[in-house]
Design a protein around this motif. Structure first.
Motif, PDB file in Angstrom:
ATOM      1  N   MET A   1      -8.824 -23.520  51.809  1.00 21.50           N
ATOM      2  CA  MET A   1      -7.468 -23.940  51.498  1.00 21.50           C
ATOM      3  C   MET A   1      -7.173 -23.577  50.046  1.00 21.50           C
ATOM      4  SD  MET A   1      -5.753 -27.722  51.804  1.00 21.50           S
ATOM      5  CE  MET A   1      -5.829 -27.649  53.574  1.00 21.50           C
ATOM      6  N   ASP A   2      -5.978 -23.040  49.820  1.00 17.51           N
ATOM      7  CA  ASP A   2      -5.656 -22.623  48.459  1.00 17.51           C
ATOM      8  C   ASP A   2      -5.335 -23.836  47.573  1.00 17.51           C
ATOM      9  OD1 ASP A   2      -2.845 -23.274  48.585  1.00 17.51           O
ATOM     10  OD2 ASP A   2      -2.462 -21.390  49.601  1.00 17.51           O
ATOM     11  N   LYS A   3      -5.382 -23.598  46.262  1.00 11.36           N
ATOM     12  CA  LYS A   3      -5.239 -24.699  45.297  1.00 11.36           C
ATOM     13  C   LYS A   3      -3.870 -25.353  45.360  1.00 11.36           C
ATOM     14  CE  LYS A   3      -8.721 -23.308  42.023  1.00 11.36           C
ATOM     15  NZ  LYS A   3      -9.100 -23.306  40.629  1.00 11.36           N
ATOM     16  N   ARG A   4      -2.834 -24.571  45.649  1.00  4.36           N
ATOM     17  CA  ARG A   4      -1.485 -25.128  45.703  1.00  4.36           C
ATOM     18  C   ARG A   4      -1.359 -26.142  46.847  1.00  4.36           C
ATOM     19  NH1 ARG A   4       3.104 -23.593  48.366  1.00  4.36           N
ATOM     20  NH2 ARG A   4       2.080 -21.728  49.135  1.00  4.36           N
ATOM     21  N   LYS A   5      -1.888 -25.764  48.023  1.00  2.00           N
ATOM     22  CA  LYS A   5      -1.854 -26.680  49.166  1.00  2.00           C
ATOM     23  C   LYS A   5      -2.722 -27.901  48.897  1.00  2.00           C
ATOM     24  CE  LYS A   5      -0.765 -23.440  52.831  1.00  2.00           C
ATOM     25  NZ  LYS A   5      -1.247 -22.802  54.058  1.00  2.00           N
ATOM     26  N   SER A   6      -3.890 -27.682  48.321  1.00  3.04           N
ATOM     27  CA  SER A   6      -4.773 -28.807  48.002  1.00  3.04           C
ATOM     28  C   SER A   6      -4.080 -29.787  47.062  1.00  3.04           C
ATOM     29  CB  SER A   6      -6.066 -28.312  47.354  1.00  3.04           C
ATOM     30  OG  SER A   6      -6.870 -27.659  48.278  1.00  3.04           O
ATOM     31  N   LYS A   7      -3.372 -29.250  46.072  1.00  2.00           N
ATOM     32  CA  LYS A   7      -2.666 -30.121  45.128  1.00  2.00           C
ATOM     33  C   LYS A   7      -1.559 -30.898  45.830  1.00  2.00           C
ATOM     34  CE  LYS A   7      -0.184 -30.215  40.718  1.00  2.00           C
ATOM     35  NZ  LYS A   7       0.364 -31.493  41.068  1.00  2.00           N
ATOM     36  N   THR A   8      -0.856 -30.251  46.750  1.00  2.00           N
ATOM     37  CA  THR A   8       0.200 -30.932  47.502  1.00  2.00           C
ATOM     38  C   THR A   8      -0.374 -32.100  48.293  1.00  2.00           C
ATOM     39  OG1 THR A   8       1.475 -28.891  47.689  1.00  2.00           O
ATOM     40  CG2 THR A   8       1.986 -30.622  49.267  1.00  2.00           C
ATOM     41  N   TYR A   9      -1.476 -31.857  49.002  1.00  2.00           N
ATOM     42  CA  TYR A   9      -2.102 -32.931  49.775  1.00  2.00           C
ATOM     43  C   TYR A   9      -2.675 -34.005  48.857  1.00  2.00           C
ATOM     44  CZ  TYR A   9      -1.554 -30.096  53.951  1.00  2.00           C
ATOM     45  OH  TYR A   9      -1.036 -29.370  54.991  1.00  2.00           O
ATOM     46  N   ARG A  10      -3.238 -33.590  47.749  1.00  2.00           N
ATOM     47  CA  ARG A  10      -3.791 -34.546  46.775  1.00  2.00           C
ATOM     48  C   ARG A  10      -2.684 -35.470  46.264  1.00  2.00           C
ATOM     49  NH1 ARG A  10      -4.392 -34.980  41.297  1.00  2.00           N
ATOM     50  NH2 ARG A  10      -6.285 -36.020  40.603  1.00  2.00           N
ATOM     51  N   ASP A  11      -1.532 -34.889  45.937  1.00  2.00           N
ATOM     52  CA  ASP A  11      -0.403 -35.692  45.460  1.00  2.00           C
ATOM     53  C   ASP A  11       0.081 -36.670  46.526  1.00  2.00           C
ATOM     54  OD1 ASP A  11      -0.575 -34.338  43.055  1.00  2.00           O
ATOM     55  OD2 ASP A  11       1.140 -33.015  43.461  1.00  2.00           O
ATOM     56  N   LYS A  12       0.131 -36.221  47.786  1.00  2.00           N
ATOM     57  CA  LYS A  12       0.526 -37.116  48.887  1.00  2.00           C
ATOM     58  C   LYS A  12      -0.466 -38.267  49.028  1.00  2.00           C
ATOM     59  CE  LYS A  12       3.013 -34.000  51.944  1.00  2.00           C
ATOM     60  NZ  LYS A  12       3.122 -33.501  53.307  1.00  2.00           N
ATOM     61  N   LEU A  13      -1.746 -37.921  48.970  1.00  2.00           N
ATOM     62  CA  LEU A  13      -2.787 -38.948  49.114  1.00  2.00           C
ATOM     63  C   LEU A  13      -2.726 -39.955  47.970  1.00  2.00           C
ATOM     64  CD1 LEU A  13      -5.648 -36.608  50.294  1.00  2.00           C
ATOM     65  CD2 LEU A  13      -4.740 -38.537  51.609  1.00  2.00           C
ATOM     66  N   LEU A  14      -2.544 -39.460  46.754  1.00  2.00           N
ATOM     67  CA  LEU A  14      -2.477 -40.366  45.601  1.00  2.00           C
ATOM     68  C   LEU A  14      -1.258 -41.274  45.677  1.00  2.00           C
ATOM     69  CD1 LEU A  14      -3.624 -37.980  42.726  1.00  2.00           C
ATOM     70  CD2 LEU A  14      -4.877 -39.950  43.658  1.00  2.00           C
ATOM     71  N   ALA A  15      -0.126 -40.741  46.136  1.00  2.00           N
ATOM     72  CA  ALA A  15       1.081 -41.568  46.271  1.00  2.00           C
ATOM     73  C   ALA A  15       0.863 -42.654  47.325  1.00  2.00           C
ATOM     74  CB  ALA A  15       2.277 -40.701  46.635  1.00  2.00           C
ATOM     75  N   ARG A  16       0.268 -42.283  48.445  1.00  2.00           N
ATOM     76  CA  ARG A  16       0.001 -43.275  49.504  1.00  2.00           C
ATOM     77  C   ARG A  16      -0.999 -44.310  49.021  1.00  2.00           C
ATOM     78  NH1 ARG A  16       0.782 -43.826  55.179  1.00  2.00           N
ATOM     79  NH2 ARG A  16       0.180 -45.985  55.475  1.00  2.00           N
ATOM     80  N   ARG A  17      -2.000 -43.856  48.272  1.00  2.00           N
ATOM     81  CA  ARG A  17      -3.019 -44.765  47.737  1.00  2.00           C
ATOM     82  C   ARG A  17      -2.389 -45.784  46.796  1.00  2.00           C
ATOM     83  NH1 ARG A  17      -6.674 -46.179  44.100  1.00  2.00           N
ATOM     84  NH2 ARG A  17      -8.849 -46.352  44.750  1.00  2.00           N
ATOM     85  N   GLU A  18      -1.503 -45.310  45.933  1.00  2.00           N
ATOM     86  CA  GLU A  18      -0.847 -46.206  44.985  1.00  2.00           C
ATOM     87  C   GLU A  18      -0.038 -47.278  45.717  1.00  2.00           C
ATOM     88  OE1 GLU A  18       2.669 -45.770  41.702  1.00  2.00           O
ATOM     89  OE2 GLU A  18       1.120 -44.213  41.713  1.00  2.00           O
ATOM     90  N   GLY A  19       0.671 -46.874  46.753  1.00  2.00           N
ATOM     91  CA  GLY A  19       1.443 -47.836  47.538  1.00  2.00           C
ATOM     92  C   GLY A  19       0.560 -48.860  48.232  1.00  2.00           C
TER      93      GLY A  19
END
Length: 122
Positions: A1-19
């Motif tokens: 998986m390329d870094k851009r997609k990984s960052k997108t998923y990472r950001d989604k995961l971090l946002a869900r985690r924060e909530g």
């Protein structure tokens, strides 16, 4: 998986985690407040007990989801994100969009839900 997609998923995961962290903390605070109240009415006691049990149950489910999110974040850091932890095949992007903390591809998830994946490989 390329870094851009990984960052997108990472950001989604971090946002869900924060909530989720906020929800777990709110549930725990609510439970402590209810314990501190001196309620005399038996109906209020029963309602408070039910509400507390519901909040604890939700909190336990949220904690389990947090563990899944943290594991997905670890897989991103280790370069293993987006691959099934059982068979190593890529997880479909549509699945990752819907469930970014997914650990299995669809065929392995089906086996897992039916209890057919061995614990040693999971």
């Amino acid at each position: 998986m390329d870094k851009r997609k990984s960052k997108t998923y990472r950001d989604k995961l971090l946002a869900r985690r924060e909530g989720l962290v906020g929800q777990v903390q709110a549930a725990e605070a609510y439970s402590r407040e209810r314990d501190a109240e001196a309620t005399q009415d038996p109906a209020d006691l029963a309602a408070n007990a039910y509400t507390k049990e519901l909040m604890v149950s939700m909190s336990a489910n949220d904690r389990q989801l947090l563990e899944s999110i943290d594991a997905a974040l670890d897989r991103i850091e280790n370069g293993k994100y987006g691959k099934c932890i059982h068979c190593g095949q890529p997880i479909q992007e549509k699945r990752l969009e819907a469930v970014p903390w997914a650990r299995h591809c669809l065929p392995c998830q089906d086996l897992n839900e039916r209890g057919l994946l061995s614990d040693g490989e999971d």
